[in-house]
Design an enzyme around this catalytic site. Structure first.
Site, PDB file in Angstrom:
ATOM      1  N   CYS A   2      64.695  81.172   2.016  1.00 30.91           N
ATOM      2  CA  CYS A   2      65.026  82.257   1.095  1.00 30.91           C
ATOM      3  C   CYS A   2      66.441  82.737   1.425  1.00 30.91           C
ATOM      4  CB  CYS A   2      64.056  83.413   1.281  1.00 30.91           C
ATOM      5  SG  CYS A   2      62.331  82.946   1.077  1.00 30.91           S
ATOM      6  N   ARG A  27      69.322  78.709  -2.180  1.00 30.43           N
ATOM      7  CA  ARG A  27      68.410  78.736  -1.021  1.00 30.43           C
ATOM      8  C   ARG A  27      66.969  78.954  -1.449  1.00 30.43           C
ATOM      9  NH1 ARG A  27      70.898  79.775   3.908  1.00 30.43           N
ATOM     10  NH2 ARG A  27      68.980  80.645   4.673  1.00 30.43           N
ATOM     11  N   TRP A  75      61.985  81.399  -2.015  1.00 27.80           N
ATOM     12  CA  TRP A  75      61.351  80.091  -2.188  1.00 27.80           C
ATOM     13  C   TRP A  75      59.973  80.282  -1.578  1.00 27.80           C
ATOM     14  CZ3 TRP A  75      59.992  75.951   1.329  1.00 27.80           C
ATOM     15  CH2 TRP A  75      59.655  74.760   0.678  1.00 27.80           C
ATOM     16  N   ASN A 101      63.520  86.224   5.497  1.00 27.73           N
ATOM     17  CA  ASN A 101      63.622  84.766   5.362  1.00 27.73           C
ATOM     18  C   ASN A 101      62.991  84.177   6.615  1.00 27.73           C
ATOM     19  OD1 ASN A 101      64.289  82.102   4.791  1.00 27.73           O
ATOM     20  ND2 ASN A 101      66.258  82.264   5.838  1.00 27.73           N
ATOM     21  N   GLY A 102      61.967  83.343   6.423  1.00 26.45           N
ATOM     22  CA  GLY A 102      61.308  82.718   7.575  1.00 26.45           C
ATOM     23  C   GLY A 102      59.793  82.755   7.378  1.00 26.45           C
ATOM     24  N   GLU A 481      68.844  56.287   0.631  1.00 26.86           N
ATOM     25  CA  GLU A 481      69.455  57.536   0.142  1.00 26.86           C
ATOM     26  C   GLU A 481      69.625  57.483  -1.366  1.00 26.86           C
ATOM     27  OE1 GLU A 481      69.842  60.396   0.930  1.00 26.86           O
ATOM     28  OE2 GLU A 481      71.425  61.238  -0.304  1.00 26.86           O
ATOM     29  N   LYS A 485      68.074  60.383  -3.960  1.00 24.07           N
ATOM     30  CA  LYS A 485      68.908  61.095  -4.954  1.00 24.07           C
ATOM     31  C   LYS A 485      68.270  60.997  -6.327  1.00 24.07           C
ATOM     32  CE  LYS A 485      71.212  63.373  -3.056  1.00 24.07           C
ATOM     33  NZ  LYS A 485      70.663  63.304  -1.792  1.00 24.07           N
ATOM     34  N   GLU A 488      64.996  63.136  -6.529  1.00 23.26           N
ATOM     35  CA  GLU A 488      65.022  64.603  -6.389  1.00 23.26           C
ATOM     36  C   GLU A 488      65.803  65.291  -7.499  1.00 23.26           C
ATOM     37  OE1 GLU A 488      66.847  66.186  -2.909  1.00 23.26           O
ATOM     38  OE2 GLU A 488      68.300  64.600  -2.781  1.00 23.26           O
ATOM     39  N   HIS A 504      56.425  40.096  -0.126  1.00 24.17           N
ATOM     40  CA  HIS A 504      55.181  40.243   0.657  1.00 24.17           C
ATOM     41  C   HIS A 504      54.211  41.225   0.020  1.00 24.17           C
ATOM     42  CE1 HIS A 504      56.906  37.741   3.767  1.00 24.17           C
ATOM     43  NE2 HIS A 504      58.011  38.454   3.694  1.00 24.17           N
ATOM     44  N   LYS A 603      67.380  74.328  -0.682  1.00 25.90           N
ATOM     45  CA  LYS A 603      68.525  73.685  -0.041  1.00 25.90           C
ATOM     46  C   LYS A 603      68.254  73.358   1.422  1.00 25.90           C
ATOM     47  CE  LYS A 603      72.586  72.021   0.458  1.00 25.90           C
ATOM     48  NZ  LYS A 603      72.799  70.643  -0.055  1.00 25.90           N
TER      49      LYS A 603
HETATM   50  C1  AGP Z   1      68.949  66.159   0.364  1.00 31.85           C
HETATM   51  O1  AGP Z   1      69.381  65.760  -0.934  1.00 31.85           O
HETATM   52  C2  AGP Z   1      67.629  66.792   0.331  1.00 31.85           C
HETATM   53  N1  AGP Z   1      67.716  67.960  -0.488  1.00 31.85           N
HETATM   54  C3  AGP Z   1      66.930  66.988   1.649  1.00 31.85           C
HETATM   55  O2  AGP Z   1      66.323  65.757   1.907  1.00 31.85           O
HETATM   56  C4  AGP Z   1      67.789  67.357   2.894  1.00 31.85           C
HETATM   57  O3  AGP Z   1      68.626  66.269   3.217  1.00 31.85           O
HETATM   58  C5  AGP Z   1      66.838  67.578   4.076  1.00 31.85           C
HETATM   59  O4  AGP Z   1      65.991  68.648   3.752  1.00 31.85           O
HETATM   60  C6  AGP Z   1      67.568  67.871   5.387  1.00 31.85           C
HETATM   61  O5  AGP Z   1      68.327  69.040   5.229  1.00 31.85           O
HETATM   62  P1  AGP Z   1      69.442  69.382   6.354  1.00 31.85           P
HETATM   63  O6  AGP Z   1      70.442  68.257   6.316  1.00 31.85           O
HETATM   64  O7  AGP Z   1      70.006  70.693   5.928  1.00 31.85           O
HETATM   65  O8  AGP Z   1      68.736  69.441   7.680  1.00 31.85           O
END
Ligand code: AGP
Length: 608
Positions: A2, A27, A75, A101-102, A481, A485, A488, A504, A603
């Protein structure tokens, strides 16, 4: 994760709080709220939905007069995103408001205790226990009530608190969740990160775990949880608010994709002096380096995939075995880690709960932890034995791009640095490798300019609801990666697969028109991947290949090609990922997705 903000000064607080929350919306963005003090009374406005809904409800803060206040964008972790569960939460006597936040891990037992004592709860959140504890412990001194409350909490919390008896004060408490104080003139702020502060002030105090702050318009006092005053350094933010704005791009993600040449160059240049790699920020002695018999890279999500890409180069240059471990797995796997293991932790935000927990696990086993992190003063940075910052600048889009490419680039530099310090590389190979690393920003720029055709490819492929990304070795690491992308931000299911593995079993899924993105940039094994392309083509797949522009054979077999500039096989990932970032971006755009704030995501995942 958050976002929380706080303000006390001579201006109306609510509009400032709302503006700060907009900067923190990446966030968390499923509900939001603000609370202000006016005429010794609390006034709260909160709502499910985006901050825009809260702005509408409060007439951009104009219908909430008061010079002191706190705000929150959420969040959801405990309790659905509803008006009631939105923060701030208030005490039954109406004196206290809290934003958090937490996660309060022991909130259930605290809630039982408080209910038995007659406190009435209205929300399903863990946070609400805090505000009732404050009321229970309050005998006129907020500081004492807060310290007693903090002593009862276990878990992670960055708290903002106001009390109607103290119309000029905001209180901030940090334990395992980021919190920063902004120092103005006749006004002071707090926020979860500097993006909410930088348009007001560049002078900030990074709070540490166990810090408690009492903030008025003209003074900031910081104490530890025992109430003992602490002196904290004032830091200067080195970038300006434009870095945290879209600058004319449709989305932060596109802006940050385009920023990558600069981000990688800014990450490289302070570490290359007189044609030598130098990491002034870490003091790895020769003894430390020669003691390393294993490297473990641990992270989450894209940061983990950055580790997968860096692994090949670290092993090739240093000759040290490298394993990559998902942080969420490592923390519960009884890892075989000791004082001869160098643990490298990657994190853009520096606040990912699984990554922090994995770090602590590794430190417990005697390993030295080197962190590669983008946010200065973050928890990962503070916990590590060594910190290497990626100077990517603030990354606002939830889907990381420059975070990934700068992390991989640091791993390449580190590989060369360790190889040199341990005498495992000749001077000519050293010079050649360094020169290739220094070319990465320019190669990224070429990759960005070579691919004007990607929006057209996106129009062709976005109609599908599943895709494969295949590659071998370093290409496979980038495929991981690329697939994330795609998933997500375009919500198209995408699976990265080791190209040699398809036959396989998984090739059973290849039907007519199944899109397959084939990464063929590793020239040493390109022929093998070409045979995999032929295999899937034989079953009707549509193949979009990534290859260097002079790979003529690919032209005859792939349906579409994205041409890449010539790259070193083991230094290609930060360049090779760029067209895949763009492909995901434009396909998400075609699908009408909320690119900077994808559904269900945040994020930084600061909860398990
Ligand atoms: C990245 O596109 C993602 N949103 C997510 O996988 C992110 O890389 C992961 O949560 C790790 O975050 P960080 O690098 O802030 O630790």
């Amino acid at each position: 994760m958050c976002g929380i903000v706080g303000y006390t000064g001579r201006a109306n607080a609510a509009p400032i709080l709302l503006d700060g929350l907009k900067k923190l919306e990446y966030r968390g963005y499923d509900s939001a709220g603000v609370a202000v003090i006016n005429d010794k009374k609390l006034f709260v406005s909160k709502t499910a939905g985006r901050i825009s809904a809260l702005c509408e409800k409060t007439d951009n803060g104009e219908n909430l007069p008061g010079f002191t206040g706190i705000g929150h964008t959420r969040w959801a972790t405990h309790g659905a995103p509803t008006d009631i569960n939105a923060h701030p939460h208030t005490s039954n006597d109406g004196k206290f408001a809290v934003v958090h936040n937490g996660i309060i891990e022991n909130y259930m037992s605290l809630k039982e205790e408080l209910v038995k004592k007659g406190y009435e709860f209205e929300s399903q959140t863990d946070t609400e226990v805090i505000v009732h504890l404050l009321e229970m412990y309050y005998t006129g001194d907020v500081k004492i009530a807060l310290l007693k409350t903090a002593a009862r909490l276990s878990g992670s919390y960055a708290l903002g608190v106001i009390c109607s008896d103290y119309s000029e004060k905001v209180f901030a408490v940090r334990e395992a969740s980021p919190l920063i104080i902004g120092l103005g003139v006749g006004e002071n702020y707090f926020a979860s990160d500097v993006t909410a502060l930088v348009q007001h002030t560049k002078n900030v105090i990074y709070m540490d775990d166990g810090d408690f702050a009492e903030i008025t318009p003209d003074d900031v006092k910081i104490f530890d949880f025992a109430g003992k005053p602490k002196n904290k350094p004032v830091n200067r933010i080195e970038w300006d608010i434009r870095a945290a704005e879209k600058d004319g791009y449709d989305h932060f993600m596109l802006k940050e994709i385009m920023e990558q040449p600069r981000a990688v160059r800014d990450t490289l240049s302070p570490r290359i002096k007189d044609d030598r790699v130098c990491f002034d920020e870490i003091n790895l002695t020769d003894e430390d380096i020669n003691k390393i018999n294993r490297i473990v890279i641990t992270a989450c999500g894209s940061a983990y995939y950055a580790g997968c890409a860096g692994k090949y180069t670290l092993e090739k240059l240093t000759g040290i075995p490298v394993i990559t471990e998902l942080a969420s797995e490592l923390r519960y796997s009884q890892p075989l880690i000791d004082d001869r293991t160098l643990v490298i932790v990657l994190s853009q935000s520096g606040e990912t709960a699984d990554t922090i927990a994995a770090m602590k696990e590794c430190k417990k086993r005697g390993a030295k932890v080197l962190s590669v992190v983008n946010v200065v003063g973050s928890t990962v940075a503070k916990l590590a034995d060594y910190v290497i910052y990626t100077w990517a600048g603030p990354e606002i889009a939830v889907a990381t791009t420059k975070g990934y490419t700068t992390q991989v680039t640091v791993l390449y530099l580190l590989a060369l640095y360790i190889a040199d310090r341990s005498g495992r590389i000749t001077p000519s190979d050293y010079a050649e490798t360094l020169a290739s690393i220094q070319k990465i920003p320019q190669l990224i720029r070429q990759a960005l300019s070579m691919n004007s055709a990607i929006p057209t490819l996106a129009k062709k492929y976005h109609i599908h609801n599943s895709m494969f990304f295949i590659g071998r070795n370093t290409d496979y690491a980038v495929a991981l990666e690329g697939a994330l992308k795609m998933k997500e931000i375009s919500y198209i299911h995408a699976e990265a697969y080791a190209a040699g593995e398809l036959k396989h079993g998984t090739i059973a899924l290849i039907d007519d028109y199944q899109p397959v993105v084939a990464l063929c940039c590793n020239k040493a094994i390109m022929e093998k991947t070409i045979s995999n392309i032929i295999e899937v083509k034989a079953r009707g797949a549509q193949v979009l290949a990534l290859a260097e522009k002079d790979s003529s054979k690919i032209v005859t077999i792939a349906d579409d090609i994205i041409f890449m500039p010539e790259m070193d096989d083991y230094l290609a990932a930060p360049v090779e990922i760029v067209p895949l970032q763009l492909l995901a971006y434009y396909m998400a755009k075609e699908n009408g997705c909320d690119i900077d704030k994808p559904k269900n995501l945040a994020k930084s995942v600061t909860v398990e």
